[in-house]
Design an enzyme around this catalytic site. Sequence first.
Site, PDB file in Angstrom:
ATOM      1  N   ARG A 167     -23.678  18.018  21.401  1.00 43.36           N
ATOM      2  CA  ARG A 167     -24.356  17.525  20.191  1.00 43.36           C
ATOM      3  C   ARG A 167     -25.812  17.097  20.453  1.00 43.36           C
ATOM      4  O   ARG A 167     -26.341  16.194  19.788  1.00 43.36           O
ATOM      5  CB  ARG A 167     -23.614  16.334  19.573  1.00 43.36           C
ATOM      6  CG  ARG A 167     -22.212  16.620  19.100  1.00 43.36           C
ATOM      7  CD  ARG A 167     -22.196  17.553  17.894  1.00 43.36           C
ATOM      8  NE  ARG A 167     -20.900  17.552  17.257  1.00 43.36           N
ATOM      9  CZ  ARG A 167     -19.872  18.308  17.672  1.00 43.36           C
ATOM     10  NH1 ARG A 167     -20.014  19.139  18.677  1.00 43.36           N
ATOM     11  NH2 ARG A 167     -18.705  18.262  17.046  1.00 43.36           N
ATOM     12  N   SER A 247     -20.041  12.714  11.106  1.00 39.33           N
ATOM     13  CA  SER A 247     -19.682  11.795  12.202  1.00 39.33           C
ATOM     14  C   SER A 247     -20.881  10.928  12.564  1.00 39.33           C
ATOM     15  O   SER A 247     -21.967  11.449  12.789  1.00 39.33           O
ATOM     16  CB  SER A 247     -19.278  12.588  13.444  1.00 39.33           C
ATOM     17  OG  SER A 247     -18.178  13.392  13.152  1.00 39.33           O
ATOM     18  N   GLU A 357     -24.569   9.681  16.893  1.00 30.47           N
ATOM     19  CA  GLU A 357     -24.866  11.120  16.783  1.00 30.47           C
ATOM     20  C   GLU A 357     -26.057  11.315  15.843  1.00 30.47           C
ATOM     21  O   GLU A 357     -26.837  12.244  15.987  1.00 30.47           O
ATOM     22  CB  GLU A 357     -23.641  11.866  16.232  1.00 30.47           C
ATOM     23  CG  GLU A 357     -23.927  13.335  16.019  1.00 30.47           C
ATOM     24  CD  GLU A 357     -22.729  14.160  15.583  1.00 30.47           C
ATOM     25  OE1 GLU A 357     -21.599  13.900  16.042  1.00 30.47           O
ATOM     26  OE2 GLU A 357     -22.935  15.064  14.759  1.00 30.47           O
TER      27      GLU A 357
HETATM   28  C1  LIG Z   1     -20.467  16.207   5.926  1.00 31.01           C
HETATM   29  C2  LIG Z   1     -21.152  16.516   7.220  1.00 31.01           C
HETATM   30  C3  LIG Z   1     -20.483  17.238   8.201  1.00 31.01           C
HETATM   31  C4  LIG Z   1     -21.104  17.562   9.411  1.00 31.01           C
HETATM   32  N1  LIG Z   1     -20.415  18.297  10.349  1.00 31.01           N
HETATM   33  C5  LIG Z   1     -21.003  18.622  11.514  1.00 31.01           C
HETATM   34  C6  LIG Z   1     -20.304  19.417  12.482  1.00 31.01           C
HETATM   35  O1  LIG Z   1     -19.166  19.832  12.282  1.00 31.01           O
HETATM   36  N2  LIG Z   1     -20.925  19.707  13.647  1.00 31.01           N
HETATM   37  C7  LIG Z   1     -22.192  19.292  13.905  1.00 31.01           C
HETATM   38  O2  LIG Z   1     -22.707  19.608  14.992  1.00 31.01           O
HETATM   39  N3  LIG Z   1     -22.887  18.535  13.012  1.00 31.01           N
HETATM   40  C8  LIG Z   1     -22.326  18.208  11.828  1.00 31.01           C
HETATM   41  N4  LIG Z   1     -23.006  17.453  10.903  1.00 31.01           N
HETATM   42  C9  LIG Z   1     -24.361  16.955  11.224  1.00 31.01           C
HETATM   43  C10 LIG Z   1     -25.508  17.808  10.651  1.00 31.01           C
HETATM   44  O3  LIG Z   1     -25.062  18.682   9.663  1.00 31.01           O
HETATM   45  C11 LIG Z   1     -26.194  18.614  11.758  1.00 31.01           C
HETATM   46  O4  LIG Z   1     -26.702  17.740  12.727  1.00 31.01           O
HETATM   47  C12 LIG Z   1     -27.333  19.480  11.224  1.00 31.01           C
HETATM   48  O5  LIG Z   1     -27.818  20.296  12.266  1.00 31.01           O
HETATM   49  C13 LIG Z   1     -28.469  18.628  10.668  1.00 31.01           C
HETATM   50  O6  LIG Z   1     -29.362  19.498  10.012  1.00 31.01           O
HETATM   51  P1  LIG Z   1     -30.503  18.922   9.078  1.00 31.01           P
HETATM   52  O7  LIG Z   1     -31.439  20.037   8.786  1.00 31.01           O
HETATM   53  O8  LIG Z   1     -29.931  18.225   7.920  1.00 31.01           O
HETATM   54  O9  LIG Z   1     -31.196  17.885  10.098  1.00 31.01           O
HETATM   55  P2  LIG Z   1     -32.043  16.580   9.827  1.00 31.01           P
HETATM   56  O10 LIG Z   1     -31.143  15.432   9.591  1.00 31.01           O
HETATM   57  O11 LIG Z   1     -33.092  16.806   8.836  1.00 31.01           O
HETATM   58  O12 LIG Z   1     -32.728  16.425  11.261  1.00 31.01           O
HETATM   59  C14 LIG Z   1     -31.927  16.193  12.398  1.00 31.01           C
HETATM   60  C15 LIG Z   1     -32.847  16.053  13.621  1.00 31.01           C
HETATM   61  O13 LIG Z   1     -33.478  17.308  13.866  1.00 31.01           O
HETATM   62  C16 LIG Z   1     -34.890  17.184  13.833  1.00 31.01           C
HETATM   63  N5  LIG Z   1     -35.393  18.419  13.220  1.00 31.01           N
HETATM   64  C17 LIG Z   1     -34.997  18.951  12.034  1.00 31.01           C
HETATM   65  N6  LIG Z   1     -35.612  20.132  11.822  1.00 31.01           N
HETATM   66  C18 LIG Z   1     -36.415  20.338  12.900  1.00 31.01           C
HETATM   67  C19 LIG Z   1     -37.328  21.376  13.273  1.00 31.01           C
HETATM   68  N7  LIG Z   1     -37.542  22.444  12.501  1.00 31.01           N
HETATM   69  N8  LIG Z   1     -37.996  21.242  14.448  1.00 31.01           N
HETATM   70  C20 LIG Z   1     -37.812  20.170  15.256  1.00 31.01           C
HETATM   71  N9  LIG Z   1     -36.961  19.169  14.955  1.00 31.01           N
HETATM   72  C21 LIG Z   1     -36.285  19.254  13.790  1.00 31.01           C
HETATM   73  C22 LIG Z   1     -35.187  15.941  13.034  1.00 31.01           C
HETATM   74  O14 LIG Z   1     -36.410  15.358  13.422  1.00 31.01           O
HETATM   75  C23 LIG Z   1     -33.985  15.061  13.420  1.00 31.01           C
HETATM   76  O15 LIG Z   1     -34.226  14.398  14.639  1.00 31.01           O
HETATM   77  C24 LIG Z   1     -22.422  17.130   9.669  1.00 31.01           C
HETATM   78  C25 LIG Z   1     -23.105  16.383   8.671  1.00 31.01           C
HETATM   79  C26 LIG Z   1     -22.483  16.086   7.468  1.00 31.01           C
HETATM   80  C27 LIG Z   1     -23.225  15.322   6.411  1.00 31.01           C
END
Ligand SMILES: Cc1cc2nc3c(=O)[nH]c(=O)nc-3n(C[C@H](O)[C@H](O)[C@H](O)COP(=O)(O)OP(=O)(O)OC[C@H]3O[C@@H](n4cnc5c(N)ncnc54)[C@H](O)[C@@H]3O)c2cc1C
Length: 361
Positions: A167, A247, A357
């Site tokens: 993760r 999570s 996480e």
């Molecule tokens: C209901 C639910 C279920 C989930 N299930 C899982 C799962 O099964 N497995 C799992 O691994 N995760 C899971 N997640 C967590 C989440 O979906 C992941 O971490 C996902 O990758 C986050 O994407 P985001 O674009 O929303 O990231 P954000 O929350 O916008 O950003 C996350 C991090 O990445 C950085 N970031 C974002 N985009 C970039 C970029 N282009 N360049 C550099 N840094 C960047 C941000 O600065 C931040 O530190 C879940 C979340 C939810 C709400």
Amino acid sequence: MAVEIYKNFPLRSLNTFRINSYAKYYVELENEKDIEELLENDVFKTERKVILGGGSNTIFSKPTIDALVIKPLIEGINILSEDDESVTIKVGAGENWHNLVLWAVNQNYSGIENLAYIPGTVGAAVVQNLAAYGQTLEDVLVEAETIDLDSGELKVFSKEETKPAYRTSIFKDKYKNRFLITFVTIKLSKIPNYDTHYHGRFSYESLERWLKEIKEPPYTPKDVAMAVTMQRKFKLPSTDELPSCGSFFVNPFVTVEKFHELEKRVDKLQHYPITKMEYDRLDWHDTGQDEIVKIPAGRLLEVLGWRGKWIGNVGTFDRHALIVVSNGKATGEEILDFANKMKQSVLDTFDIELKTEVNIV
Ligand SMILES: Cc1cc2nc3c(=O)[nH]c(=O)nc-3n(C[C@H](O)[C@H](O)[C@H](O)COP(=O)(O)OP(=O)(O)OC[C@H]3O[C@@H](n4cnc5c(N)ncnc54)[C@H](O)[C@@H]3O)c2cc1C
């Protein structure tokens, strides 16, 4: 048109916890030209930078985020090369992750079907080394193209250089908010590789059940993605109804000795030997232990009474203690207070320090 920088920009609709914080400055980037312009902007040169994807793993801890919040919206799925067995694609970091999975399974490409229905963007999937149901982004990742926000230079990270681990990756700690991921290259298989096992260990019965409802084997990547989607809709709260980041903590790693001690105190405590999971880069090597196991944080929290518990605007999902949720009115501070209480109770009772996480801004 010049790239537009907004002042005092509301972030509530841009994070899945629906935290009502404001960005001191906010900018959206659609293409490389926008990036070039941004690099020349005075606000960019003077302010701290925070990168935001879909906001599904981000907690805004303060009412005002004293920074320039940068949201990459770069789109596009392009095939770079292919042969009889595989296809290599380059994807814009702003693409929705689940849409990419749907695109892949609709072409019958395999490799990310078990990662269906996870919220967020393609760029952040690299940051988090996205994983679910035995599949991990690093299994398909080739490289990530980035812009160094310190120097303005383009840098391509090979999969190894992204340091993918459980993760996390280099972009989640050392290089957080320094390298903006613009494009992600992944390699998918054209040979159907149906797998609903956890790192080759046991089969996910839940997925097998949904698959049987869908059709008879053999299953396609699309069938697996559909089964995963059904299971996730069944198992996880919709963030529209119950705002959350999924999570809140990662599952902890403990020594085998510690696991045996916990097993006596916690009924039905599962464990997964991480040596089988190829997480070679974890710092457990430094502990001098032969074997370390991963245990479910949710179970520890559950026995401590956290499942379905609420304090004010924050609670946990009534089917899973690891999923912190809110009623949509919680501030980031309230969410973090609640999570700290959870963390403290696990530390006091089991002497285990849970790690978050989610990304706290
Ligand atoms: C209901 C639910 C279920 C989930 N299930 C899982 C799962 O099964 N497995 C799992 O691994 N995760 C899971 N997640 C967590 C989440 O979906 C992941 O971490 C996902 O990758 C986050 O994407 P985001 O674009 O929303 O990231 P954000 O929350 O916008 O950003 C996350 C991090 O990445 C950085 N970031 C974002 N985009 C970039 C970029 N282009 N360049 C550099 N840094 C960047 C941000 O600065 C931040 O530190 C879940 C979340 C939810 C709400």
